[in-house]
Write a protein that holds these residues in place. Structure first.
Motif, PDB file in Angstrom:
ATOM      1  N   HIS A  56      19.077  10.260  -1.337  1.00 13.87           N
ATOM      2  CA  HIS A  56      20.091   9.126  -1.337  1.00 13.87           C
ATOM      3  C   HIS A  56      21.311   9.467  -0.397  1.00 13.87           C
ATOM      4  CE1 HIS A  56      19.623   8.564  -6.139  1.00 13.87           C
ATOM      5  NE2 HIS A  56      18.511   8.350  -5.317  1.00 13.87           N
ATOM      6  N   PHE A  57      21.798   8.248   0.156  1.00 12.92           N
ATOM      7  CA  PHE A  57      22.902   8.301   1.092  1.00 12.92           C
ATOM      8  C   PHE A  57      23.963   7.423   0.688  1.00 12.92           C
ATOM      9  CE2 PHE A  57      19.068   9.273   3.551  1.00 12.92           C
ATOM     10  CZ  PHE A  57      19.545  10.518   4.278  1.00 12.92           C
ATOM     11  N   LYS A  58      25.198   7.663   0.976  1.00  9.94           N
ATOM     12  CA  LYS A  58      26.347   6.855   0.818  1.00  9.94           C
ATOM     13  C   LYS A  58      26.648   6.138   2.165  1.00  9.94           C
ATOM     14  CE  LYS A  58      28.566   8.990  -2.961  1.00  9.94           C
ATOM     15  NZ  LYS A  58      29.420  10.117  -3.552  1.00  9.94           N
ATOM     16  N   GLU A 105      22.327  -0.448   0.605  1.00 11.24           N
ATOM     17  CA  GLU A 105      22.440   0.969   1.063  1.00 11.24           C
ATOM     18  C   GLU A 105      21.425   1.770   0.301  1.00 11.24           C
ATOM     19  OE1 GLU A 105      26.365   2.913  -0.007  1.00 11.24           O
ATOM     20  OE2 GLU A 105      27.427   1.080   0.922  1.00 11.24           O
ATOM     21  N   ASN A 162      20.923   4.069  -1.744  1.00  7.73           N
ATOM     22  CA  ASN A 162      21.749   5.073  -2.860  1.00  7.73           C
ATOM     23  C   ASN A 162      21.175   4.743  -4.371  1.00  7.73           C
ATOM     24  OD1 ASN A 162      22.642   2.394  -3.851  1.00  7.73           O
ATOM     25  ND2 ASN A 162      24.715   3.043  -2.642  1.00  7.73           N
ATOM     26  N   ALA A 163      21.756   5.313  -5.121  1.00  9.67           N
ATOM     27  CA  ALA A 163      21.131   5.321  -6.690  1.00  9.67           C
ATOM     28  C   ALA A 163      21.024   3.829  -7.017  1.00  9.67           C
ATOM     29  CB  ALA A 163      22.089   6.223  -7.247  1.00  9.67           C
ATOM     30  N   SER A 164      21.618   2.820  -6.557  1.00 12.95           N
ATOM     31  CA  SER A 164      21.535   1.646  -7.029  1.00 12.95           C
ATOM     32  C   SER A 164      20.294   0.907  -6.878  1.00 12.95           C
ATOM     33  CB  SER A 164      22.686   0.461  -6.550  1.00 12.95           C
ATOM     34  OG  SER A 164      22.227   0.160  -5.217  1.00 12.95           O
ATOM     35  N   GLN A 223      19.976  15.276   2.524  1.00 10.77           N
ATOM     36  CA  GLN A 223      20.275  14.477   3.469  1.00 10.77           C
ATOM     37  C   GLN A 223      20.263  14.724   4.807  1.00 10.77           C
ATOM     38  OE1 GLN A 223      24.370  13.088   2.695  1.00 10.77           O
ATOM     39  NE2 GLN A 223      23.592  11.925   1.039  1.00 10.77           N
TER      40      GLN A 223
END
Ligand SMILES: Nc1ncnc2c1ncn2[C@@H]1O[C@H](COP(=O)(O)OP(=O)(O)OP(=O)(O)O)[C@@H](O)[C@H]1O
Ligand SMILES: [Mg+2]
Lengths: 243, 306
Positions: free
Chosen positions: A91-93, A132, A134-136, B282
């Motif tokens: 995941h990335f923010k 994004e 990410n975890a969404s 990452q």
């Protein structure tokens, strides 16, 4: 050709040395479609990470097209033409799907080109391109995006770690088409780690890894009937307990 | 007239490459360089102290005010008071920001005191960027004070960014919210070298069903230091959320101080804080795409601060 010669990987924990991969030998020929399978904890993901350079080997050599890449880092191996789709996507923010695909392709691809990779893994590009990473995103969506980054790289060698995990049945056939396409369009070598019979069925070669070493390797037609005939994993575990 | 340096600062802090549309007041080295008012937005210089009053009429929609400040003279220190009186039922964008170029030996400092009086049911989007440059020994210092008074049903969205070149910052933000008012804050901060940045938020949720979301994303590099303090006071049935997410690198120091203060059983207040280095997986993922470790780090940081 990818050659893994007498590779071992051991980790130190407190005073003990734990062998994860022990004296493993494996050769993958050009343009081959190889499926690696075997029991959980057998060392498949570890082997993939040793190939990509994520872990350093403790012993042995890895050769890519005859060149010794054992001492090379991840970036250098990536540049030499190895791609890797992780079993657990990262995941990335703040980094968007389109950013990741652009970084993967190594050039400033257009939005349309980026969308094309998403379509190939069965995602409606319009809905995902600006999301994004990410975890969404759901597990299956992340998995597909992970595969798309490998497609966007288009390297000679592609390693997929359980790409089908979490991907729904309908998409399965498309996923298989994706792998076949890699082989046809770029004459690439594909290594897939999988437990799925349907993926095993499209392999040229099957490799069984167990207890950190290659237990069996051979053409699909030879190995598959054998594998399907062996006692279930549950029986194995029980017999081990009984030992 | 503005020179090249001032023009570059303007582009950095307000994305302005020419005179903006709508109302504006451009302040350069302590003097008002240019000003424009519109039928709905008036800008008046204060007579008792340095600064301006910005008056926005009731019902003003889809208009903007730009009030960038640039300092390029080493050693200049100023405190400026800007008051925004925003009428009812407005929908406006306010772009502030301060850029300092200091190539001299003396410290340059701009302390902006901004007060917002937001009328009923008005929507305000506020964007503020801080930026510093110049290789002098003199420090670039910014100490913004922001006070927000929101009337019933108003909605304020504040985006504050300080990405580069400011040596020392103490940011103080206070807000008081009436019934049904909402305040959203997005702060982005990057510090490097020996920089120090402190940010203190105090949001009082006084009106029923008022709510706030204060989100800070920051990166602390080198030997820099950051302190983030978010206090949310819930005096009635309300919703408050504060989040501090920091990436710490090198020899930096990051402190996150939450303070939730509930005076009512129906006050729902949450604080989340996370400080950590860049996740190894990452970096590894981006390196498998062919990026060097440094390039991977840059991508992760710029995404994080987007
Ligand atoms: N750093 C480590 N320390 C201790 N044990 C480790 C470490 N890394 C891996 N292992 C162990 O090595 C073994 C091999 O792990 P690996 O992830 O390669 O298995 P796998 O074949 O991919 O399994 P699965 O089919 O479940 O994905 C496991 O038993 C795992 O717990
Ligand atoms: Mg695995």
């Amino acid at each position: 050709m990818l050659e893994i010669k007498n590779v071992s990987y051991r980790v130190e924990e407190q005073d003990a040395v734990i062998p994860i991969i022990e004296h493993l030998n494996l050769t993958v020929g050009d343009g081959k479609f190889v499926v690696i399978t075997g029991p959980n904890g057998g060392g498949k993901s570890t082997l993939a990470k040793l190939i990509m350079g994520v872990y350093p080997v403790t012993e042995g050599r890895i050769l890519l097209d005859g060149e010794d890449i054992t001492e090379l880092g991840i970036t250098e191996r990536a540049k030499l033409g190895i791609s890797f789709a992780f079993q657990q996507p990262v995941h990335f923010k703040g980094i968007k799907v389109v950013d990741l695909l652009r970084l993967a392709s190594g050039s400033r691809i257009t939005i349309n080109q980026a969308c094309e990779y998403l379509s190939r893994v069965g995602l409606c590009a319009r809905d995902y391109i600006q999301r994004e990473v990410n975890a969404s995103l759901s597990g299956g969506e992340l998995k597909r995006i992970e595969i798309a980054t490998v497609l966007a790289r288009g390297t000679k060698y592609s390693v997929f770690d359980e790409p089908e995990a979490g991907i729904d049945l309908w998409s399965f056939q498309n996923l298989i088409r994706v792998f076949e396409n890699i082989r046809e369009s770029i004459q690439g070598t594909v290594i897939i780690i999988s437990h799925q019979e349907r993926i095993l069925q499209i392999a040229d070669e099957i490799v069984v890894i167990e207890d950190g070493a290659v237990k069996r390797q051979g053409p699909r037609d030879e190995l598959l009937p054998e594998l399907l005939g062996t006692p279930s994993a549950a029986n194995n575990a029980c017999s081990r307990l009984a030992d | 007239m503005m020179d090249e340096i001032q023009r570059k600062l303007m582009a950095e802090v307000a994305d302005l490459h020419s005179m903006p549309e709508g109302a504006y007041n451009i302040r350069a080295n302590g003097i008002s360089e240019a000003r424009n008012t519109t039928a709905n937005i008036d800008i008046i210089s204060k007579t008792d102290k340095s600064g301006i009053d910005i008056r926005i009429k009731d019902g003003t929609k889809k208009e903007s005010v730009h009030i960038p400040v640039v300092l390029s003279e080493s050693g200049l220190k100023e405190t400026v008071y800007n008051d925004f009186y925003i009428g009812e039922d407005c929908d406006v964008t306010i772009v502030a920001g301060c850029g300092i170029h200091n190539s001299g030996a003396k410290d340059s400092e701009h302390d902006g005191v901004h007060r917002f009086f937001v009328g009923k049911n008005s929507r305000v989007r506020y964007v503020e960027k801080h930026y510093g440059q110049g290789d002098g020994m003199g420090k670039r210092i910014l100490n913004p004070v922001t006070e927000v008074y929101q009337e019933a049903g108003s909605y304020v969205d504040m985006e504050m960014a300080q990405i580069k070149g400011v040596d020392s910052t103490v940011r103080t933000t206070k807000a008081e919210l009436a019934e049904g008012a909402t305040l959203i804050v997005h702060e982005r901060l990057m510090t490097h070298g020996e920089q120090k940045a402190t940010s203190v938020y105090t949001v009082e949720l006084n009106g029923e069903h008022s709510s706030t979301d204060v989100i800070s994303r920051s990166v602390a590099k080198d030997a820099s230091e950051q302190i983030f303090e978010a206090a949310i006071v819930g005096n009635t049935v309300c919703n408050g959320h504060a989040e501090c997410d920091a990436i710490i690198m090198d020899k930096a120091h990051v402190v996150a101080i939450p303070r939730l203060d509930a005076n009512n059983v129906d006050a729902a207040l949450i604080h989340e804080a996370a400080i950590g280095k860049i996740a190894g997986d990452q970096l590894i993922k981006l390196m498998t795409l062919g990026l060097s470790e440094k390039e991977a780090e840059e991508q992760i940081i710029s995404g994080f601060l987007r």
